[in-house]
Motif scaffolding. Structure first.
Motif, short mmCIF file in Angstrom:
data_model
loop_
_atom_site.label_atom_id
_atom_site.label_comp_id
_atom_site.label_asym_id
_atom_site.label_seq_id
_atom_site.Cartn_x
_atom_site.Cartn_y
_atom_site.Cartn_z
N LEU A 525 28.75 6.64 -17.41
CA LEU A 525 29.45 5.36 -17.55
C LEU A 525 30.72 5.35 -16.71
O LEU A 525 31.01 4.37 -16.01
CB LEU A 525 29.78 5.13 -19.03
N LEU A 526 31.49 6.44 -16.77
CA LEU A 526 32.73 6.53 -16.00
C LEU A 526 32.45 6.47 -14.50
O LEU A 526 33.16 5.79 -13.75
CB LEU A 526 33.46 7.83 -16.35
N ARG A 527 31.40 7.17 -14.06
CA ARG A 527 31.03 7.12 -12.64
C ARG A 527 30.70 5.71 -12.21
O ARG A 527 31.10 5.25 -11.13
CB ARG A 527 29.83 8.04 -12.37
N GLY A 528 29.96 5.00 -13.06
CA GLY A 528 29.57 3.63 -12.72
C GLY A 528 30.77 2.71 -12.60
O GLY A 528 30.86 1.90 -11.67
N ILE A 529 31.70 2.84 -13.54
CA ILE A 529 32.90 2.00 -13.51
C ILE A 529 33.73 2.30 -12.27
O ILE A 529 34.19 1.40 -11.56
CB ILE A 529 33.75 2.22 -14.78
N LEU A 530 33.91 3.59 -11.98
CA LEU A 530 34.69 3.98 -10.82
C LEU A 530 34.03 3.54 -9.51
O LEU A 530 34.72 3.18 -8.55
CB LEU A 530 34.91 5.50 -10.82
N ARG A 531 32.71 3.55 -9.48
CA ARG A 531 32.02 3.12 -8.27
C ARG A 531 32.26 1.63 -8.02
O ARG A 531 32.44 1.21 -6.87
CB ARG A 531 30.53 3.41 -8.37
N VAL A 532 32.27 0.84 -9.09
CA VAL A 532 32.51 -0.60 -8.94
C VAL A 532 33.88 -0.85 -8.32
O VAL A 532 34.05 -1.72 -7.46
CB VAL A 532 32.39 -1.31 -10.30
N PHE A 533 34.87 -0.06 -8.74
CA PHE A 533 36.24 -0.27 -8.25
C PHE A 533 36.63 0.75 -7.18
O PHE A 533 37.82 0.99 -6.94
CB PHE A 533 37.22 -0.20 -9.43
N ALA A 534 35.63 1.34 -6.55
CA ALA A 534 35.88 2.37 -5.53
C ALA A 534 36.68 1.84 -4.35
O ALA A 534 37.44 2.58 -3.72
CB ALA A 534 34.56 2.95 -5.03
N THR A 535 36.54 0.58 -4.05
CA THR A 535 37.22 0.02 -2.88
C THR A 535 38.73 -0.01 -3.04
O THR A 535 39.46 -0.14 -2.05
CB THR A 535 36.73 -1.42 -2.62
N ALA A 536 39.21 0.11 -4.27
CA ALA A 536 40.66 0.06 -4.50
C ALA A 536 41.30 1.44 -4.44
O ALA A 536 42.51 1.57 -4.59
CB ALA A 536 40.94 -0.57 -5.86
N MET A 537 40.49 2.49 -4.19
CA MET A 537 41.02 3.87 -4.23
C MET A 537 41.54 4.29 -2.87
O MET A 537 41.13 3.81 -1.85
CB MET A 537 39.94 4.83 -4.72
#
Length: 537
Positions: A525-537
């Motif tokens: 679940l955490l990986r999925g959430i982080l992937r969605v917002f990966a562009t902000a990293m």
């Protein structure tokens, strides 16, 4: 005796208290703390004002919703990457209207129009000092039409000419790079240009460099140093540039970090360039801090790489620096031609050698819609016939690169990606792992560097084409930062890179699909959430 025993702990406690108060004072009055506090106060004030207005006025609430929707329309209509649009759309609609305001402050990828125009003028001025090497172009076309096409793209869209008569040397570790860099700096007679993302003022690495710079400055050598203010926010004092200038070393902070919410802080100078007398140039992943040369251990063994050019190709690195210097300082006078190195008896033998291959140093800038670094990687991956090996500290890729890697593997190309075994940021590791399953299912091999953190940014294709530079496979490097690299075809540096990759893989562990799938549900679940917002990293 009892008196002595009684006083010792009191003195120790008093010393600890003074030390704690001193440390706390340094933190509170540090530039990082003050700037962060002011930014936080601005965010809180914005939030309270908006909450107050929109919670008590249906009209303003409706206007806020309309503003958010119009922001989404503007976002979807621009040329940004689809994944970038998705991340911000979700944030804008979830936190409406605050999300829309956050997007216009932090999410807008382009630098302000006024600065963009000035940068375009500087690039146009520099183009006058670039000439096409038709002989090299014809020779490369005869050897490989595919490589010639890739080279032509960089020439046309990254203002990067192709060079022969340029020797290249690859460094498999920061320690090797550092030794050669010091040797070359000590030999400087005319000028030294240094442009780095991070300078750690208290590190042994920087102090060794600084001692050489001071000695060379005393001998009349012109020295310029440029560093990214955000990248070095925690590692140099606020008056660093002033102190350096007092030593006779011209120094400027790129994109000075100020306590104001503004879009320009999104664009950072991630380049690492050193040019000595226009004769020798360096680039790669190495910054001026002790972890890069393993003087200190932060995330296990730190593996970084770099490349040195000697000969005609150094001119492009020189121009890259001069363009950024003029952009950062606002200077508009002075000639650049005097920094071009004229062929000397020492470099004359390079013109006779046939084994140096082709080099093409190039820069990437967020001021336009041309993602040169990303497209250079895509070109290499798409045209691979046998093997692709990539090293990157972060594997946070867009759909196009993801698709290209998967398709190459499905076409029978061996694709290997080497990432850190010990990450520098927990969220980067989790986000990178979110891409593992799809890549592995397609046949891409993921290898983790067991001894520690791999920070090198390289790609080698079919043992004869490749790039060594500063470009990470993440959204910030591919879309937001100023980056650079050296595209090469059949060079000595690529031969050395091939051997290093072979040795590096021996201390890596391959990640299998079962390992990715067997993770805990919360991890998925955490990986999925982080992937969605990966562009902000």
């Amino acid at each position: 005796m009892g008196f002595i025993c009684y006083n010792k702990p009191v003195m120790a406690s008093s010393t600890r208290n003074r030390s704690f108060i001193s440390t706390l004072g340094r933190i509170i009055f540090s530039r990082v703390f003050l700037v962060s506090l002011l930014l936080l106060i601005q965010v809180i004030i914005f939030w309270l004002l908006l909450s107050s207005v929109f919670d008590h006025s249906l009209t303003f609430y409706t206007l806020g919703i309309v503003f958010s929707l119009l922001t989404v329309v503007a976002l979807v209509s621009n040329r940004d990457n689809p994944a970038y649009k998705l991340s911000w759309t979700m944030l804008i609609l979830t936190l409406s209207p605050m999300g829309a305001i956050i997007y216009w402050i932090f999410g807008w990828q382009k630098i302000p129009t006024k600065k963009s125009r000035r940068l375009e003028q500087i690039v146009h001025q520099a183009d006058q000092f670039i000439s096409e090497n038709k002989q090299a172009k014809v020779k490369l076309e005869a050897m490989s039409s595919s490589a010639a096409q890739e080279s032509l793209y960089l020439q046309n869209y990254a203002h990067a000419p192709l060079y022969q008569k340029t020797n290249s040397k690859y460094f498999p570790l920061g320690e090797n790079y550092f030794c050669e860099l010091k040797r070359q700096l000590k030999s400087a007679q005319k000028f030294i240009f240094l442009e780095y993302f991070i300078i750690n003022y208290s590190s042994k690495m920087w102090n060794d460099i600084l001692n050489i710079l001071c000695e060379r400055a005393e001998q009349g050598v012109e020295i310029r140093v440029m560093y990214d203010d955000f990248g070095s926010l925690l590692t140099v004092p606020g008056n660093f540039a002033k102190k350096m200038n007092q030593l006779g070393i011209k120094t400027v902070a790129f994109n000075r970090f100020r306590p104001f919410l503004e879009v320009r802080m999104n664009n950072r100078d991630h380049r690492k360039i050193a040019v000595i007398d226009g004769k020798v140039g360096f680039t790669g992943g190495i910054n001026f801090a002790d972890e890069y040369i393993n003087k200190i251990e932060i995330h296990g063994h730190w593996k970084d790489t770099g490349v040195m050019l000697e000969g005609e190709g150094v001119w492009s690195l020189t121009l890259m620096f001069l363009k950024m210097w003029r952009f950062a300082t606002g200077e508009s006078s002075g000639t650049w031609e005097k920094y071009r190195y004229q062929t000397s008896p020492q470099l004359a033998p390079l013109a006779q050698r046939e084994d140096l291959g082709f080099v093409q140093p190039f820069g990437d800038s967020p001021h336009d819609d041309e993602t040169a670094g990303r497209n250079a990687y895509l070109n290499l991956i798409n045209k691979a016939k046998q093997e692709v090996i990539i090293t990157t500290p972060y594997l946070i890729i867009d759909n196009e690169i993801n698709t290209a890697l998967c398709q190459a593997a499905r076409n029978g190309v061996t694709v290997k990606i080497i990432v850190p075994g010990i990450a520098d940021k927990w969220y980067s590791k989790f986000t990178s792992q979110a891409f593992y399953a799809q890549l592995i299912e397609a046949g891409v091999e993921i290898w983790e560097y067991v001894p520690g953190f791999i920070h090198s940014k390289t790609i080698l294709v079919d043992n004869k084409l490749g790039i060594v530079g500063t470009i990470n496979l993440d959204y910030r490097s591919l879309y937001l930062n100023f980056e650079d690299g050296v595209w090469m075809y059949q060079t000595p540096a690529l031969d050395e890179l091939r051997l290093d990759l072979k040795q590096t893989l021996k201390v890596c562990r391959q990640i299998y699909l079962s390992q990715v799938r067997d993770a805990h549900l919360i991890t998925h679940l955490l990986r999925g959430i982080l992937r969605v917002f990966a562009t902000a990293m």
